[in-house]
Each structure stands twice: as C-alpha cells, then as structure tokens.
Design an enzyme around this catalytic site. Structure first.
Site, PDB file in Angstrom:
ATOM      1  N   ASP A  30       0.843  -1.188   0.000  1.00 37.96           N
ATOM      2  CA  ASP A  30       0.000   0.000   0.000  1.00 37.96           C
ATOM      3  C   ASP A  30       0.883   1.245   0.000  1.00 37.96           C
ATOM      4  OD1 ASP A  30      -1.732   2.229   1.141  1.00 37.96           O
ATOM      5  OD2 ASP A  30      -3.187   0.597   1.058  1.00 37.96           O
ATOM      6  N   GLN A  95     -14.168   2.676   0.817  1.00 38.52           N
ATOM      7  CA  GLN A  95     -13.594   2.181  -0.437  1.00 38.52           C
ATOM      8  C   GLN A  95     -13.211   3.365  -1.318  1.00 38.52           C
ATOM      9  OE1 GLN A  95     -16.158  -0.366  -2.778  1.00 38.52           O
ATOM     10  NE2 GLN A  95     -14.476  -0.994  -4.113  1.00 38.52           N
ATOM     11  N   SER A  96     -11.911   3.563  -1.518  1.00 42.12           N
ATOM     12  CA  SER A  96     -11.444   4.709  -2.302  1.00 42.12           C
ATOM     13  C   SER A  96     -11.179   4.349  -3.760  1.00 42.12           C
ATOM     14  CB  SER A  96     -10.187   5.308  -1.674  1.00 42.12           C
ATOM     15  OG  SER A  96      -9.174   4.335  -1.595  1.00 42.12           O
ATOM     16  N   HIS A 101     -10.645  -5.102  -3.430  1.00 47.95           N
ATOM     17  CA  HIS A 101      -9.298  -5.311  -2.891  1.00 47.95           C
ATOM     18  C   HIS A 101      -9.388  -5.652  -1.415  1.00 47.95           C
ATOM     19  CE1 HIS A 101     -10.125  -0.956  -2.539  1.00 47.95           C
ATOM     20  NE2 HIS A 101      -9.275  -0.922  -1.510  1.00 47.95           N
ATOM     21  N   HIS A 103      -7.258  -5.577   2.098  1.00 48.30           N
ATOM     22  CA  HIS A 103      -6.113  -5.060   2.836  1.00 48.30           C
ATOM     23  C   HIS A 103      -5.640  -6.155   3.781  1.00 48.30           C
ATOM     24  CE1 HIS A 103      -6.787  -0.674   1.976  1.00 48.30           C
ATOM     25  NE2 HIS A 103      -8.006  -1.135   1.743  1.00 48.30           N
TER      26      HIS A 103
END
Length: 115
Positions: A30, A95-96, A101, A103
């Site tokens: 990240d 959620q950006s 996905h 993490h």
C-alpha cells in the site's frame, strides 16, 4: 476497466511494489501503509466491490482468502502474532478505489473498533 488504477497495476502499466502474483491476482504494498505490513490483494479481473461479486467469482475469492492471504501472512511475518483482512465497500465503508481489494494489515497491535 480502462481507467481503473488497480487494473493498470495488475496489467503492469503502473509500477508498484508487487509482493505476490499469479494468474488470478496480484498483491502489492500500500502506498499509504496503516501498519508495518500493509499490502493490497486484488483480483486481476475487474470486480467493483464485494457487492458486485457473483457465483462465477466464488473460486477467485476462495483462492485469494484461502490460498493467497495465509501464504502472504506467513511470508510477511505476521501469521503467528495475528493480522487483519479488510474489504472496504462503498463510500461510507471507506472504499477509495472501485476495484475489489483486500487489505492485509499486521506487524502491530490493531485496535478495535477501527477508525
């Protein structure tokens, strides 16, 4: 999806610090880590979120959560003490990037509830 940053990472169009890759998914560090270990595991197939998963995606999600995440947790040294797996969904879920996905966070005590 042509304008999806995670699709571009999966296709190696954008550089990233890849820690794992196979035919179905890719994992990378990240850019804004929230723990000493913070990697994102994404399917190469574009799926917008957990809500967009279908029956056809069962094997893909199982592969990520049953095979890839535990392997990465061991390789990254967080399996023994513990780690967290998070899939943010939607705006209020944090959620950006609109590409499914997961993490994988570890390497420190993770408090509850999260932020």
């Amino acid at each position: 999806m042509a304008d999806c940053i995670f699709c571009k990472i999966a296709q190696h169009e954008i550089p990233s610090s890849i820690v794992y890759e196979d035919e179905q998914c890719v994992a990378f560090k990240d850019l804004e880590p929230q723990a000493p270990v913070h990697v994102l595991v994404i399917p190469k197939k574009h799926v917008e979120s957990v809500l967009a998963l279908t029956d056809a995606d069962r094997a893909l999600v199982a592969h990520i959560l049953v095979d890839v995440v535990p392997q990465l947790a061991r390789e990254l040294g967080v399996a023994e003490k513990g780690f967290r797996v998070v899939a943010n969904t939607g705006d209020e879920g944090g959620q950006s990037v609109k590409h499914l996905h997961f993490h994988l966070l570890g390497g420190r005590s993770l408090q509850w509830p999260p932020g």
